[in-house]
Write a protein that holds these residues in place. Structure first.
Motif, mmCIF file in Angstrom:
data_model
loop_
_atom_site.group_PDB
_atom_site.id
_atom_site.type_symbol
_atom_site.label_atom_id
_atom_site.label_comp_id
_atom_site.label_asym_id
_atom_site.label_seq_id
_atom_site.Cartn_x
_atom_site.Cartn_y
_atom_site.Cartn_z
ATOM 1 N N MET A 53 12.491 -15.544 2.270
ATOM 2 C CA MET A 53 12.907 -14.495 1.494
ATOM 3 C C MET A 53 12.689 -13.329 2.035
ATOM 4 S SD MET A 53 11.193 -13.499 -2.312
ATOM 5 C CE MET A 53 11.651 -15.085 -3.081
ATOM 6 N N ASP A 54 13.872 -12.625 2.191
ATOM 7 C CA ASP A 54 13.491 -11.187 2.720
ATOM 8 C C ASP A 54 13.391 -10.114 1.564
ATOM 9 O OD1 ASP A 54 16.224 -9.917 1.412
ATOM 10 O OD2 ASP A 54 16.932 -11.762 2.230
ATOM 11 N N ARG A 55 13.008 -8.753 2.185
ATOM 12 C CA ARG A 55 12.645 -7.785 1.272
ATOM 13 C C ARG A 55 13.370 -7.473 0.141
ATOM 14 N NH1 ARG A 55 11.438 -1.799 3.761
ATOM 15 N NH2 ARG A 55 13.849 -1.749 3.928
ATOM 16 N N GLN A 56 14.700 -7.490 0.412
ATOM 17 C CA GLN A 56 15.654 -6.936 -0.506
ATOM 18 C C GLN A 56 15.764 -8.093 -1.689
ATOM 19 O OE1 GLN A 56 20.040 -7.537 0.057
ATOM 20 N NE2 GLN A 56 20.284 -5.260 -0.561
ATOM 21 N N LEU A 57 15.474 -9.300 -1.342
ATOM 22 C CA LEU A 57 15.650 -10.400 -2.380
ATOM 23 C C LEU A 57 14.435 -10.140 -3.242
ATOM 24 C CD1 LEU A 57 16.870 -12.830 -3.541
ATOM 25 C CD2 LEU A 57 16.099 -14.408 -1.740
ATOM 26 N N LEU A 58 13.104 -9.804 -2.473
ATOM 27 C CA LEU A 58 11.925 -9.736 -2.915
ATOM 28 C C LEU A 58 11.817 -8.671 -4.171
ATOM 29 C CD1 LEU A 58 8.950 -10.416 -3.396
ATOM 30 C CD2 LEU A 58 8.420 -9.052 -1.526
ATOM 31 N N ILE A 59 12.621 -7.649 -3.813
ATOM 32 C CA ILE A 59 12.551 -6.509 -4.546
ATOM 33 C C ILE A 59 13.411 -6.948 -6.069
ATOM 34 C CG2 ILE A 59 13.740 -4.102 -5.192
ATOM 35 C CD1 ILE A 59 13.024 -3.671 -2.142
ATOM 36 N N ILE A 60 14.467 -7.649 -5.759
ATOM 37 C CA ILE A 60 15.299 -8.075 -6.853
ATOM 38 C C ILE A 60 14.634 -9.102 -7.839
ATOM 39 C CG2 ILE A 60 17.663 -9.292 -7.588
ATOM 40 C CD1 ILE A 60 18.729 -8.247 -4.801
ATOM 41 N N LEU A 72 11.246 -9.302 -7.990
ATOM 42 C CA LEU A 72 10.246 -8.345 -8.840
ATOM 43 C C LEU A 72 10.901 -7.527 -9.944
ATOM 44 C CD1 LEU A 72 8.134 -7.070 -6.032
ATOM 45 C CD2 LEU A 72 7.612 -8.955 -7.657
ATOM 46 N N LEU A 73 11.904 -7.025 -9.637
ATOM 47 C CA LEU A 73 12.722 -6.252 -10.953
ATOM 48 C C LEU A 73 13.002 -7.063 -11.943
ATOM 49 C CD1 LEU A 73 13.781 -3.632 -11.715
ATOM 50 C CD2 LEU A 73 15.820 -3.959 -10.361
ATOM 51 N N THR A 74 13.749 -8.205 -11.795
ATOM 52 C CA THR A 74 14.085 -9.133 -12.630
ATOM 53 C C THR A 74 12.797 -9.710 -13.481
ATOM 54 O OG1 THR A 74 15.858 -10.000 -11.252
ATOM 55 C CG2 THR A 74 15.153 -11.354 -12.902
ATOM 56 N N SER A 77 12.871 -16.419 -11.177
ATOM 57 C CA SER A 77 11.819 -15.267 -11.392
ATOM 58 C C SER A 77 11.916 -14.797 -12.843
ATOM 59 C CB SER A 77 11.979 -14.230 -10.259
ATOM 60 O OG SER A 77 13.192 -13.549 -10.753
ATOM 61 N N ALA A 78 13.092 -14.912 -13.313
ATOM 62 C CA ALA A 78 12.930 -14.504 -14.890
ATOM 63 C C ALA A 78 12.222 -15.518 -15.636
ATOM 64 C CB ALA A 78 14.482 -14.290 -15.271
ATOM 65 N N SER A 79 12.434 -16.906 -15.514
ATOM 66 C CA SER A 79 11.724 -17.802 -16.124
ATOM 67 C C SER A 79 10.262 -18.009 -15.896
ATOM 68 C CB SER A 79 12.332 -19.168 -15.708
ATOM 69 O OG SER A 79 13.711 -19.469 -16.062
ATOM 70 N N VAL A 80 9.889 -17.695 -14.778
ATOM 71 C CA VAL A 80 8.504 -17.425 -14.570
ATOM 72 C C VAL A 80 7.769 -16.440 -15.306
ATOM 73 C CG1 VAL A 80 6.693 -17.033 -12.845
ATOM 74 C CG2 VAL A 80 8.302 -18.625 -12.448
#
Length: 267
Positions: free
Chosen positions: A1-8, A10-12, A86-89
């Motif tokens: 998982m890259d930084r951009q995907l991690l930010i997305i 976390l935002l979600t 991430s939304a479900s979690v």
């Protein structure tokens, strides 16, 4: 998982956590008998949650543009599945935090009633006293509350299914429309704009079918026609239907994206 995907992710997660905890404001309103104030808190949190959803667009669009230009688009579907997961979690975490949320909101309502300033309320949270209040409010769900879920729900399966569908559409709307732009890059701008139609339909469904049911039940709980325990169970079941909706969004992602990509050819 890259930084951009991690930010997305976390935002979600943050968006969905706020949206789930917003239901606790209604429970706090019933307990404090400050219904108007609890609705104001609920509406603020829901507005933040639903408005923040639009901030996902630029991050996701940039990711898709990079894949179109530099290749590697085969991993996009997996990326979006991770985002939806991430939304479900976060919704599941929000359900566990509902007891803590109702205690925290009850104290927030009392503080606002005294000081009548949203800015002061927000700033108070960042003080040592406010952080102690947050820490003291943390409380896991009791086993008794879990056993009580087997008792009457307070709402019918139709309302729960409608909420599940609406939450699924809101969760998948932006993601599916942008992924449709990758599937149909010639009309990717058109596809991305179709998310407003999906989210608009889901929002109407929520405000027309779900919110009136909860509002009437809130009044009944305040007037004593419905017990607080039943009202709390209803909120938990509504939260569970939200969780089911985010899980349904995983299933709807690919067919929704394919449908939007096809519609974009004829709009």
């Amino acid at each position: 998982m890259d930084r951009q995907l991690l930010i997305i992710c976390l935002l979600t997660a943050g968006i969905n956590l706020i949206g789930t905890l917003a239901y606790a404001a209604r429970i706090a309103g019933v307990r404090t008998r400050r219904i108007a104030m609890s609705f104001a808190l609920f509406n603020i949190l829901v507005l933040v949650s639903r408005t923040s959803n639009s901030f996902l667009g630029p991050f996701l669009a940039k990711r898709i543009e990079n894949r179109i230009v530099h290749g590697g688009g085969d991993s996009l579907f997996l990326d979006f599945q991770i985002i939806l997961a991430s939304a479900s979690v976060s919704v599941a975490v929000g359900i566990v935090l509902v007891p803590s949320g109702q205690r925290l909101f009850a104290r927030a309502i009392g503080y606002f009633q005294q000081h009548r300033s949203t800015a002061k309320l927000i700033l108070k949270t960042a003080t040592p006293t406010g952080l102690k209040t947050v820490r003291d409010a943390l409380h896991p769900p009791s086993l008794m509350h879990l056993r009580n879920l087997a008792k009457p729900r307070g709402v019918g399966w139709g309302v729960l299914l409608a909420n599940c569908l609406a939450q699924a559409l809101i969760t998948v709307g932006v993601v599916a429309s942008l992924y449709a732009g990758y599937l149909n890059p010639e009309f990717r701008v058109t596809a991305s704009q179709l998310s407003a139609v999906i989210n608009g339909f889901a929002t109407i469904l929520l405000f027309a079918l779900i919110d009136p049911q909860l509002s009437v039940m809130t009044d009944d709980a305040v007037e004593g026609r419905v017990s607080e325990a039943l009202f709390r169970r209803t909120i938990v079941w509504i939260s569970f239907s939200r969780l089911a909706g985010t899980m349904l969004a995983q299933v709807l992602l690919l067919p929704s994206a394919q449908l939007i990509a096809w519609i974009a050819n004829y709009v």
